[in-house]
Structures are given as structure tokens and as C-alpha cells.
Design an enzyme around this catalytic site. Structure first.
Site, mmCIF file in Angstrom:
data_model
loop_
_atom_site.group_PDB
_atom_site.id
_atom_site.type_symbol
_atom_site.label_atom_id
_atom_site.label_comp_id
_atom_site.label_asym_id
_atom_site.label_seq_id
_atom_site.Cartn_x
_atom_site.Cartn_y
_atom_site.Cartn_z
ATOM 1 N N GLU A 126 -38.249 3.302 4.863
ATOM 2 C CA GLU A 126 -38.548 2.004 5.363
ATOM 3 C C GLU A 126 -38.893 1.898 6.751
ATOM 4 O OE1 GLU A 126 -35.035 -0.486 4.222
ATOM 5 O OE2 GLU A 126 -35.234 0.076 2.024
ATOM 6 N N PRO A 127 -39.871 2.711 7.097
ATOM 7 C CA PRO A 127 -40.273 2.758 8.487
ATOM 8 C C PRO A 127 -40.813 1.168 8.991
ATOM 9 C CG PRO A 127 -41.843 3.571 7.048
ATOM 10 C CD PRO A 127 -40.804 3.425 6.288
#
Length: 493
Positions: A126-127
Site C-alpha cells: 500500500e505505498p
């Protein structure tokens, strides 16, 4: 986290149901296997647990060789993750990407009965999460391209696909409704690059849905709406009526992707669940209701998207398999309590998924430390007990169950101090010195658990945190932890 008890089997459930195909529209339901635990269940035990419950797919956040080795020959299909901290180097260097593929994939996916069935490599965890700012997302597309090239050079591209992962907060809507959804402007350019890459290689897009957080943060979303309850008040958007939070969240993603020019990309729900502790309404009973509602909802085909796309996500991964007491609590204490199982592999709740009376199998042969606990010595001067308990929580102890709404929140003083002392003691492998607390600690063989608040006993097989490591952890305490410690200090004083 629950102390192992003989009656724990009463809360078993048939998790194999979570992993069977639920309809022609849903490929499979799997689980997230996180390893951010101070007392991790040994990987071979976890694989036994997965197999005993018919788990078909797991998603990992990294490529831990011990975990991958334990999955060898299991026939469980695997998604391997690349941590956010590696994205910059993988974006900058094809050689670094080739080294990563060689070290973490090649030896495990070779042909033979012992191979690991790795389907996907997930670029980052989930950057695009808003709280990360631009730390990671500028490197996602480049890292994905380099890993793809490395897979081609290693002759693995036919076996393993590169996928992207995305947090739900990467999508916004001024009205809160799906029809107005779009990609968050700050990540739009990078997201388009990633989606273009995925579309070109026909790879799926992994997205997390956050029904619990949406309920917590949005006054317009009720608990009934979040839990698939029939009495939930529906919400209207254009010509569509939504009866639950899942459908509305999923359509938000689909609408934003369609608006960006990617209406046909396959969407995988990479993480969805309901926590069992650490916050109000984070309970095992509500987690059971949510999971049951989710699983029962999918075959009904009620989650049809308003867009011309698949009716349901191709895969869904429940968060999570086990509790993880080392997970970051920057977004809340509940983050350490996502597991359907406790940290030691004991089922927390039961879900009737229409598969008969089969129940979830608990982990077998778990080796615990001796049945000893560290509690406060009531015969001592306890004027400094609250401060010592706060220091324990700031160090190695996991005090999230004592957060407001948690299972141990209502412990009276000094029971709440004992809870902190015991957590610290177990984290240190029941080392006698870790129950000192300036002479206020007392080791006992009498279980101090009270009601739903369980005082854990650690695992014999775990690697205990050293006092030196505890000191290092104390060097940085996120603001949310500081608030938690302040609340605990108020309660313990």
C-alpha cells in the site's frame, strides 16, 4: 491475544470455507499471513494450520525465506510482497531487481514437487497510503517495470505476474458516493503509470477495503451498514441503491478506475477484515458477523458494480490469519488484532458459511513457556506503579488491548498495571529480570486473567526481544502511542 485454554475449541470455525470458490464470479478467498509478531508461530506450524483448514491462497508482505521454505510442496498458492523500503532501489537499478528475483523467487519456483506456487509479486505494501506522503509511490511503476524485466530474464514471467497494491484512501469522492469517485490528485500521475503497466501485462490490481475504518471515521456510515445487516438504511447514488459498505466501497474503486480509463482491469481485494480488539466495536462477535456477512453476500451477486465490469472481485484476501503484536499502531491499536486466530493459532470466533458443522482447526502442538505470569506486588508501595507500566508499554509490552474499548480497558487498578507488567515479561521470554519493575513485579503461577481480558503466556519457540532491542524501540514513539500511553497513565494513576 488469548491465553491458550481448553475451552478455546468452543470458538473454532471452519475456515476452509473462506478459501473455496464461492461462486462463478469469485476465483478464491485467501488470507493475509503477516509475520510482525514478537512471538511468531513457527512457519511450519502456520503451514500446518493453513492446510488443516483448507486454505488455498496466502498473501505475504515480504519474501521471508523461512516462510517460503515452509510453503514448499504445500500446494498453497502464494503472493509474495516487496516491502516499501525496497522500492527506491528497485526503481533505480535493474541489477537490484534481478538480484531480488534470483534470491527470493528462482530457487523456490523451480519445477518439482517441492516448488512454491508463487502466482504474484506485489510491488510494495500500500505505498499510496496518504500518511506516507510521497515516500514510496514515485518509485512504484519503475520498480514494477524492473521486476517484470528481471522475471523475463529469469524465465519466470510465464509463472509469476507483477501486481500493484493500493490503499483505499487513494480514492476520493467529494460526495462520499461512488459515482463521483476519482484517484487522489497527489498520486494520480503515478497511479496512471502503474495501471498502464498492469493493463499492458494483464495483471490484476490489488486494493484494500477498510469497512472498519470507514465506520470509525464517517458519521454517515452506520454499524448496520458496515455489517451487512438487513435493517441497514440504504444509500442512493444516481440510479443505484447501496445496502452495505462493501458494495459502496468496491464501486468507489471501480468508478475511479473507470474514470481514469481502466474499466476492465481485474480488481483483487488484497485486504479486508474486521479487528477483534483495541477499539470500540472491535470485538470477536462483530468480526464474526462481518466475515459471515461478507462471505454470505458474495454468492448473492448483490455486489454488482454500476460500471460495465466484473460483478465481483476476482479474489479476496481476509485480514488476517494471525494477530501481530509488532504491527504499527499509527492508525489505531486495533491494527494488532486483525487475526481470525490469536498469535498462537487459536481460533477466535465461528462463522457459519453453509458448509455443514465442520469447525476451524486450531494450531496443534504449540509449545508455550511455563504457565507463569508477572503481576504487581500488592504488598509494596505502588505510588510509582503507573509510571513503570507506562514505560513497559512504551518499550516491548503490547498494551493495545487496554485501549479504550479494548478487552482489557475496564481492568481496575492495579490489575491494569499487572497486564502491562505481564506483557513485558512474556515478551522477554519470562526472564526473571524482566519482572523486576523496581521491586514491584511478582512472578506467579496463578492465572490473573479476568473475564475477556486474557493475560498471555508466550511461545517457547519464539525469539524474545532483548532489553537492548527494547531500548532501541523506545527511541521513537509515534504520536498515537504517546496518546495511548497518556490514557493508560490516567487510568493507572
Amino acid at each position: 491475544m488469548l491465553l491458550p485454554k481448553s475451552n478455546s475449541s468452543l470458538i473454532s470455525l471452519s475456515f476452509s470455507l473462506l478459501l473455496l470458490s464461492l461462486s462463478s464470479n469469485v476465483g478464491c478467498i485467501g488470507v493475509n499471513w503477516g509475520t510482525a509478531a514478537s512471538h511468531p508461530l513457527p512457519p511450519p506450524k502456520v503451514v500446518e494450520l493453513l492446510k488443516a483448514n483448507g486454505v488455498a491462497k496466502v498473501k505475504l508482505l515480504d519474501a521471508d525465506p523461512l516462510v517460503l521454505q515452509s510453503l514448499s510442496g504445500s500446494r498453497i498458492r502464494v503472493t509474495v510482497g516487496i516491502p516499501n523500503t525496497m522500492l527506491r532501489s528497485l526503481n533505480a537499478s535493474l541489477k537490484a531487481a534481478q538480484s531480488w528475483v534470483h534470491d527470493n523467487l528462482t530457487r523456490f519456483v523451480s519445477d518439482g514437487a517441492s516448488r512454491v506456487l508463487i502466482d504474484y509479486v506485489a510491488i510494495g505494501d500500500e505505498p499510496f497510503l496518504q500518511s506516507y506522503g510521497d515516500q514510496f509511490h514515485p518509485f512504484v511503476a519503475g520498480a514494477a517495470a524492473n521486476i517484470q524485466t528481471a522475471l523475463l530474464k529469469a524465465n519466470l514471467a510465464e509463472k509469476v505476474k507483477v501486481v500493484g497494491t493500493c490503499s483505499f484512501d487513494a480514492f476520493v469522492s467529494e460526495t462520499g458516493l461512488p459515482s463521483k469517485a476519482r484517484i487522489r490528485p497527489s498520486v494520480n500521475r503515478t497511479m496512471i503509470e502503474l495501471l498502464t503497466f498492469l493493463n499492458r501485462h494483464r495483471s490484476p490490481f490489488f486494493v484494500s477495503l477498510t469497512p472498519f475504518q470507514s465506520y470509525q471515521n464517517n458519521k454517515n456510515i452506520s454499524l448496520d451498514f458496515s455489517l451487512f445487516r438487513e435493517r441497514a438504511r440504504p444509500r442512493n447514488d444516481s440510479h443505484k441503491t447501496y445496502k452495505n459498505s462493501f458494495d459502496m466501497s468496491y464501486d468507489t474503486v471501480i468508478s475511479a478506475l473507470s474514470g481514469a480509463g481502466f474499466p476492465q482491469i481485474d480488481v483483487v481485494i488484497g485486504r479486508i477484515g474486521w479487528p477483534t480488539d483495541g477499539a470500540p466495536n472491535a470485538t470477536s462477535s462483530l468480526a464474526e458477523e462481518f466475515t459471515k456477512g461478507l462471505i454470505n453476500h458474495l454468492p448473492s451477486n448483490a455486489a454488482k458494480s454500476s460500471k460495465q465490469q466484473q460483478a465481483l472481485p476476482t479474489e479476496i484476501y481476509i485480514s488476517g490469519l494471525l494477530d501481530e503484536d509488532n504491527r504499527s499502531i499509527a492508525t489505531g491499536s486495533f491494527e494488532r488484532h486483525w487475526g481470525v486466530f490469536t498469535f498462537d493459532g487459536q481460533a477466535k470466533y465461528q462463522v457459519d458459511l453453509g458448509q455443514g458443522s465442520k469447525k476451524l482447526e486450531n494450531a496443534q502442538g504449540v509449545q508455550y513457556l511455563s504457565p507463569r505470569w508477572c503481576v504487581v506486588n500488592n504488598n509494596k508501595d505502588l505510588s510509582n506503579a503507573a509510571a513503570l507500566a507506562s514505560e513497559a508499554c512504551a518499550g516491548a509490552a503490547d498494551c493495545t488491548a487496554a485501549s479504550p474499548g479494548g478487552s482489557c480497558f475496564n481492568l481496575s487498578w492495579p490489575g491494569n498495571v499487572s497486564y502491562a507488567f505481564n506483557s513485558y515479561y512474556q515478551q522477554h521470554g519470562q526472564n526473571a529480570d524482566s519482572c523486576g519493575f523496581s521491586g514491584l513485579g511478582l512472578i506467579t503461577t496463578v492465572n490473573p486473567s479476568i473475564g475477556a481480558c486474557r493475560f498471555i503466556v508466550g511461545l517457547k519457540t519464539s525469539l524474545s526481544i532483548s532489553l537492548q532491542e527494547s531500548a532501541r524501540i523506545c527511541q521513537f514513539i509515534p504520536p498515537t502511542v504517546t496518546v495511548l500511553l497518556w490514557l493508560l497513565a490516567e487510568l493507572w494513576s
